[in-house]
Design a protein around this motif. Sequence first.
Motif, PDB file in Angstrom:
ATOM      1  N   ASP A  55       0.834  -1.209   0.000  1.00 41.11           N
ATOM      2  CA  ASP A  55       0.000   0.000   0.000  1.00 41.11           C
ATOM      3  C   ASP A  55       0.870   1.261   0.000  1.00 41.11           C
ATOM      4  O   ASP A  55       0.509   2.271  -0.605  1.00 41.11           O
ATOM      5  CB  ASP A  55      -0.924   0.014   1.227  1.00 41.11           C
ATOM      6  CG  ASP A  55      -2.016  -1.047   1.127  1.00 41.11           C
ATOM      7  OD1 ASP A  55      -2.134  -1.697   0.080  1.00 41.11           O
ATOM      8  OD2 ASP A  55      -2.738  -1.223   2.129  1.00 41.11           O
ATOM      9  N   ASP A  56       2.023   1.187   0.643  1.00 40.90           N
ATOM     10  CA  ASP A  56       2.936   2.338   0.695  1.00 40.90           C
ATOM     11  C   ASP A  56       3.508   2.692  -0.682  1.00 40.90           C
ATOM     12  O   ASP A  56       4.110   3.751  -0.840  1.00 40.90           O
ATOM     13  CB  ASP A  56       4.117   2.040   1.630  1.00 40.90           C
ATOM     14  CG  ASP A  56       3.737   2.191   3.087  1.00 40.90           C
ATOM     15  OD1 ASP A  56       2.613   2.673   3.359  1.00 40.90           O
ATOM     16  OD2 ASP A  56       4.550   1.829   3.946  1.00 40.90           O
ATOM     17  N   ALA A  58       1.812   3.258  -3.291  1.00 42.21           N
ATOM     18  CA  ALA A  58       0.766   3.907  -4.104  1.00 42.21           C
ATOM     19  C   ALA A  58       1.326   5.085  -4.906  1.00 42.21           C
ATOM     20  O   ALA A  58       1.023   5.247  -6.099  1.00 42.21           O
ATOM     21  CB  ALA A  58      -0.387   4.359  -3.218  1.00 42.21           C
TER      22      ALA A  58
END
Length: 113
Positions: A55-56, A58
């Motif tokens: 998710d980091d 993105a």
Amino acid sequence: MSDCLFCKIVSRQIPAQIVFEDDLAVVFKDINPQAPTHVLIIPKKHLSSLADSADDDAGLLGHLQLVARRIAKEHGLTKGFRVVTNNGQGAGQSVDHLHYHLLGGRAMTWPPG
Ligand code: AMP
Ligand code: ZN
């Protein structure tokens, strides 16, 4: 990743026809082009595949799409272009460093094989 082909292109240990580079990404011509324009857009950071992203990531993943937009514009792909990543062996991924194919300059069919 010391034994990764695309990391070696990033670090210039292996030559490639690099068409764009910034802090996060490198773009180079595919060695076996499938269209008049066929480049690979890769993050400098080693990620094995899209499935391996977090998710980091993105911001990085979004950046790669904006690079695709820019390169498509610079190559005059006004009639259309395709951005695709093959994720995993079953999808035909042959190099385990995330890369987006940017293809254009010819008519394309759907679905891909
Ligand atoms: P994929 O099969 O989706 O993993 O895509 C890998 C792509 O990398 C293929 O289209 C290859 O032609 C391309 N490729 C492999 N080695 C090199 C290289 N040294 N320089 C440029 N492209 C390469
Ligand atoms: Zn790598």
